[in-house]
Design a protein around this motif. Structure first.
Motif, short mmCIF file in Angstrom:
data_model
loop_
_atom_site.label_atom_id
_atom_site.label_comp_id
_atom_site.label_asym_id
_atom_site.label_seq_id
_atom_site.Cartn_x
_atom_site.Cartn_y
_atom_site.Cartn_z
N ALA A 53 -93.80 -84.07 -92.63
CA ALA A 53 -93.04 -83.85 -93.86
C ALA A 53 -91.58 -83.48 -93.57
N GLY A 54 -91.25 -83.27 -92.28
CA GLY A 54 -89.86 -82.99 -91.92
C GLY A 54 -89.36 -81.63 -92.36
N TYR A 55 -90.16 -80.58 -92.11
CA TYR A 55 -89.75 -79.22 -92.47
C TYR A 55 -89.18 -78.51 -91.24
N GLU A 56 -88.52 -77.37 -91.49
CA GLU A 56 -88.06 -76.51 -90.40
C GLU A 56 -88.30 -75.06 -90.78
N VAL A 57 -88.24 -74.18 -89.75
CA VAL A 57 -88.60 -72.77 -89.93
C VAL A 57 -87.37 -71.89 -89.76
N ILE A 58 -87.23 -70.94 -90.67
CA ILE A 58 -86.13 -69.96 -90.59
C ILE A 58 -86.75 -68.57 -90.47
N VAL A 59 -86.27 -67.77 -89.52
CA VAL A 59 -86.70 -66.36 -89.45
C VAL A 59 -85.46 -65.48 -89.47
N ASP A 60 -85.63 -64.25 -89.95
CA ASP A 60 -84.47 -63.33 -89.98
C ASP A 60 -84.12 -62.89 -88.57
N LEU A 113 -96.97 -88.56 -102.58
CA LEU A 113 -98.38 -88.88 -102.36
C LEU A 113 -98.55 -89.88 -101.21
N ALA A 114 -97.64 -90.87 -101.15
CA ALA A 114 -97.73 -91.88 -100.08
C ALA A 114 -97.60 -91.20 -98.71
N ASN A 115 -96.70 -90.22 -98.62
CA ASN A 115 -96.50 -89.49 -97.36
C ASN A 115 -97.78 -88.72 -96.99
N MET A 116 -98.38 -88.07 -97.98
CA MET A 116 -99.61 -87.29 -97.69
C MET A 116 -100.74 -88.20 -97.24
N VAL A 117 -100.91 -89.31 -97.98
CA VAL A 117 -102.01 -90.22 -97.67
C VAL A 117 -101.83 -90.82 -96.27
N GLN A 118 -100.56 -91.07 -95.91
CA GLN A 118 -100.32 -91.66 -94.59
C GLN A 118 -100.53 -90.67 -93.44
N TYR A 119 -100.12 -89.41 -93.66
CA TYR A 119 -100.05 -88.50 -92.51
C TYR A 119 -101.07 -87.37 -92.47
N PHE A 120 -101.69 -87.04 -93.61
CA PHE A 120 -102.55 -85.86 -93.63
C PHE A 120 -104.02 -86.24 -93.82
N PHE A 121 -104.91 -85.29 -93.50
CA PHE A 121 -106.34 -85.53 -93.68
C PHE A 121 -106.64 -85.85 -95.14
N SER A 122 -107.55 -86.81 -95.36
CA SER A 122 -107.98 -87.10 -96.72
C SER A 122 -109.44 -87.54 -96.69
N ALA A 123 -110.05 -87.54 -97.86
CA ALA A 123 -111.41 -88.07 -97.99
C ALA A 123 -111.55 -88.64 -99.39
N CYS A 124 -112.31 -89.72 -99.51
CA CYS A 124 -112.55 -90.28 -100.84
C CYS A 124 -113.92 -90.94 -100.88
N ILE A 143 -113.20 -93.49 -106.37
CA ILE A 143 -113.56 -92.87 -107.65
C ILE A 143 -113.44 -91.34 -107.57
N SER A 144 -113.30 -90.81 -106.37
CA SER A 144 -113.16 -89.37 -106.20
C SER A 144 -112.44 -89.13 -104.88
N TRP A 145 -111.55 -88.09 -104.84
CA TRP A 145 -110.79 -87.89 -103.60
C TRP A 145 -110.22 -86.49 -103.50
N SER A 146 -109.79 -86.16 -102.30
CA SER A 146 -109.04 -84.93 -102.04
C SER A 146 -108.21 -85.17 -100.78
N VAL A 147 -107.04 -84.52 -100.72
CA VAL A 147 -106.14 -84.75 -99.58
C VAL A 147 -105.43 -83.44 -99.23
N MET A 148 -105.19 -83.24 -97.95
CA MET A 148 -104.44 -82.06 -97.52
C MET A 148 -102.97 -82.24 -97.88
N ASP A 149 -102.30 -81.15 -98.28
CA ASP A 149 -100.88 -81.26 -98.58
C ASP A 149 -100.04 -80.77 -97.39
N PRO A 150 -98.72 -80.92 -97.45
CA PRO A 150 -97.89 -80.53 -96.29
C PRO A 150 -97.96 -79.04 -95.97
N LEU A 151 -98.52 -78.22 -96.89
CA LEU A 151 -98.65 -76.78 -96.63
C LEU A 151 -100.05 -76.46 -96.08
#
Ligand SMILES: CC(C)(COP(=O)(O)OP(=O)(O)OC[C@H]1O[C@@H](n2cnc3c(N)ncnc32)[C@H](O)[C@@H]1OP(=O)(O)O)[C@@H](O)C(=O)NCCC(=O)NCCS
Length: 279
Positions: free
Chosen positions: A40-47, A179-190, A199-207
């Motif tokens: 998803a192209g995220y980065e981390v910031i800490v104080d 959604l296209a990014n999630m379906v391509q890169y993250f775990f899913s099941a249908c 007819i039924s599905w669930s997918v992991m999100d970038p978090l």
């Protein structure tokens, strides 16, 4: 303020955040995905480092190119010290206030600071609260058999249009990209019907949350989500992810399903604060 980009520090952060579960779930899940290819192209910031008091994830500048994209422009937050967190948000340039974005976390301060920011930065805030559910042991999820002709599979690019049409928060080009990014890169099941249509599905999100659980109305209450959800949970569990997800406060049906399946309700709600710059 530090952008944490060193891989060994990011792995160390993942371990540190694991000790702060469940409050740190969304940041921990995001850091897990960053450490596993960062699709998803995220980065981390800490104080500060290594004894951080506040940690945020945000989209990299090159990912957050569309100032109006509430799906891509997602921040997550966790803090040990509220005042430090508040100062990171309000007194530094960690946030791009010219953008529409969401900031998400399971601590009340995430909402309080967003309220402060709305007044000080003259931006609009809309906040939504969700119940977060965590499964202590997905191995205990019930096993159900599928009717003949129906098969367990994974989502692919050809299913994105259907997901986008049926998602209550979707239906536009930005949600389709998300959604296209999630379906391509993250775990899913249908579950596929005898014609090979989902007819039924669930997918992991970038978090790292198990999300987007959906069953087409004609196929509901036949344990299709139970099968797809279990499959997704087992894949994520095998990869070391905590099994969690969020349910809207008025979605009593899904809350009941989760509770009967052994998910535990967190005492802290998930705060999703959407910020819109004033036009
Ligand atoms: C929530 C949703 C995904 C469930 O999908 P599903 O395939 O019907 O779910 P399942 O068949 O696996 O489970 C249905 C549950 O409802 C129960 N149920 C059956 N008939 C019921 C009834 N008349 N009233 C209430 N519950 C009923 C079933 O017993 C089952 O619970 P159990 O596993 O404890 O036996 C589906 O209703 C949906 O798509 N809703 C809209 C989108 C949504 O709310 N998604 C969740 C976002 S967090």
């Amino acid at each position: 303020m530090l952008i944490l980009s060193c891989p060994s520090k990011l792995w160390m952060l993942e371990e540190m955040l694991r000790k702060c579960l469940p409050q740190a779930l969304v940041v921990h899940g995001t850091v897990m995905n960053i450490n596993r290819g960062n699709p998803a192209g995220y980065e981390v910031i800490v104080d500060s480092w290594p004894k951080f008091k506040a940690v945020l994830t945000r989209p990299r500048r090159e990912v957050a190119l569309d100032n109006s994209d509430l799906y891509a422009n997602v921040y997550t937050a966790f803090y040990h010290d509220f005042d430090v967190y508040r100062s990171v948000i309000l007194d530094t340039d960690v946030i791009n206030w010219a953008q529409t974005f969401r900031i998400q976390g399971n601590q009340d301060g995430v909402y309080q600071v967003s309220q402060n920011a709305a007044a000080i930065k003259k931006v609009q805030l809309s906040a939504t609260f969700y119940i977060t559910y965590l499964h202590p042991n997905p191995n205990k999820l019930a096993v159900h058999q599928l009717d003949p002709g129906f098969t367990l599979s994974t989502l692919n690019a050809s299913h994105v249009q259907l997901l986008n049409e049926t998602w209550p928060y979707g239906g536009n080009e930005q949600s389709r990209r998300f959604l296209a990014n999630m379906v391509q890169y993250f775990f899913s099941a249908c579950i596929l019907d005898p014609d090979g249509q989902p007819i039924s599905w669930s997918v992991m999100d970038p978090l790292g949350a198990m999300g987007h659980g959906y069953t087409l109305p004609a196929h509901r209450r036949k344990h299709y989500l139970a099968v797809a959800g279990r499959s997704l949970a087992m894949k994520a569990h095998a990869a070391g992810y905590p099994i969690y997800g969020h349910v809207a406060l008025d979605n009593f049906h899904m809350q009941g399903i989760n509770e009967r399946r052994g998910y535990q309700k967190l005492s802290e709600l998930c705060h999703i604060c959407s910020i819109h710059p004033e036009i």
